[in-house]
Design a protein around this motif. Structure first.
Motif, PDB file in Angstrom:
ATOM      1  N   PRO A 205      61.962 113.438  50.040  1.00 18.09           N
ATOM      2  CA  PRO A 205      61.971 113.740  51.217  1.00 18.09           C
ATOM      3  C   PRO A 205      60.518 113.804  52.186  1.00 18.09           C
ATOM      4  O   PRO A 205      60.453 113.100  53.262  1.00 18.09           O
ATOM      5  CB  PRO A 205      62.807 114.801  51.462  1.00 18.09           C
ATOM      6  CG  PRO A 205      63.468 115.026  50.112  1.00 18.09           C
ATOM      7  CD  PRO A 205      62.715 114.490  49.369  1.00 18.09           C
TER       8      PRO A 205
ATOM      9  N   GLU B 245      59.561 111.191  55.096  1.00 17.43           N
ATOM     10  CA  GLU B 245      58.970 111.813  56.545  1.00 17.43           C
ATOM     11  C   GLU B 245      57.698 111.468  56.848  1.00 17.43           C
ATOM     12  O   GLU B 245      57.266 111.206  58.143  1.00 17.43           O
ATOM     13  CB  GLU B 245      59.281 113.244  56.584  1.00 17.43           C
ATOM     14  CG  GLU B 245      60.614 114.031  56.439  1.00 17.43           C
ATOM     15  CD  GLU B 245      61.519 113.523  57.608  1.00 17.43           C
ATOM     16  OE1 GLU B 245      61.228 113.440  58.773  1.00 17.43           O
ATOM     17  OE2 GLU B 245      62.778 113.201  57.475  1.00 17.43           O
TER      18      GLU B 245
ATOM     19  N   ALA C   4      56.524 109.168  60.204  1.00 18.19           N
ATOM     20  CA  ALA C   4      55.482 109.765  61.157  1.00 18.19           C
ATOM     21  C   ALA C   4      54.447 108.810  61.482  1.00 18.19           C
ATOM     22  O   ALA C   4      54.347 108.427  62.517  1.00 18.19           O
ATOM     23  CB  ALA C   4      55.225 111.102  60.558  1.00 18.19           C
TER      24      ALA C   4
ATOM     25  N   ARG D 250      65.841 107.032  63.132  1.00 19.37           N
ATOM     26  CA  ARG D 250      64.779 107.983  63.151  1.00 19.37           C
ATOM     27  C   ARG D 250      63.936 107.385  63.979  1.00 19.37           C
ATOM     28  O   ARG D 250      63.208 107.924  64.993  1.00 19.37           O
ATOM     29  CB  ARG D 250      64.188 108.472  61.841  1.00 19.37           C
ATOM     30  CG  ARG D 250      65.312 109.220  60.986  1.00 19.37           C
ATOM     31  CD  ARG D 250      65.446 110.659  61.604  1.00 19.37           C
ATOM     32  NE  ARG D 250      64.125 111.313  61.797  1.00 19.37           N
ATOM     33  CZ  ARG D 250      63.547 111.824  60.609  1.00 19.37           C
ATOM     34  NH1 ARG D 250      64.043 111.881  59.557  1.00 19.37           N
ATOM     35  NH2 ARG D 250      62.183 112.469  60.740  1.00 19.37           N
TER      36      ARG D 250
END
Length: 208
Positions: free
Chosen positions: A25, A29, A33, A58
């Motif tokens: 994870p 992430e 980003a 996302r």
């Protein structure tokens, strides 16, 4: 025919794929980003091979429009059941129709370029449907850089229909194929501990 077989494979495994937790994870992430930081609020973005939509949901808020395509109806069924931003559309499309509506400011291909049957042809299509200066943001598995033991495991799994057909790429081969398609490599990173899935940002030059 090959594309039809691939679609059937992903339709068959879609529910298992969706239920599988993200392996790293923190790396996921970090990748999101970085990708988000490269997008502008005015960008029109195409994602090819969006799967169950995790990245699209996302990242879409960072762009004006996000079109997420996949050739697996079952993958898209799962994606469409998730809460999603209003500027995100999931579209069933194969290689012939995925680029409809271009040119785009950015095209994303997360975990998909190693799965296409004709990588040079796919990259040529991506290049042709990006605006000058546009970005290809990708993460690609380079199986030929992996250990012989791991490659043998994937071969056995594929023989039982448990793993898709994939390109046997090295990182230098992937970089060269991108350059041969007319891209400049703007950045390359590895998120997480596995060095065999490079995240590469490539740019279509402003001038040919």
């Amino acid at each position: 025919m090959a594309a039809t077989r691939q679609a059937k494979f992903w339709d068959k495994v879609a529910d298992r794929y969706a239920a599988r937790p993200i392996k790293d994870p923190a790396a996921f992430e970090a990748m999101l980003a970085d990708a988000a930081g490269r997008l502008r609020p005015t960008d029109r973005v195409l994602e090819i091979g969006c799967g169950t939509g995790s990245a699209a949901i996302r990242l879409a808020p960072h762009a004006a429009e996000w079109i997420a395509t996949d050739f697996s109806a079952e993958m898209l069924r799962i994606a469409r059941a998730k809460p999603a931003p209003a500027n995100l559309r999931f579209v069933l499309a194969d290689a012939r129709s995925a680029f409809d509506g271009g040119p785009f400011d950015a095209i994303c291909a997360f975990q998909v370029l190693h799965l296409v049957g004709d990588l040079p042809g796919t990259l040529a299509q991506i290049h042709a449907h990006l605006k000058p200066g546009g970005l290809l943001i990708s993460k690609t598995w380079c199986f030929s850089d992996m250990s012989l033991k791991l490659r043998a495991l994937f071969f056995v799994l594929r023989s039982f229909g448990l793993f898709p057909r994939a390109q046997a790429l090295t990182k230098p081969e992937l970089r060269q194929t991108l350059r041969d398609a007319g891209f400049e490599i703007a950045d390359e990173r590895v998120f997480g501990d596995n060095p065999h899935g490079p995240y590469i940002v490539a740019r279509r030059p402003e001038m040919a």
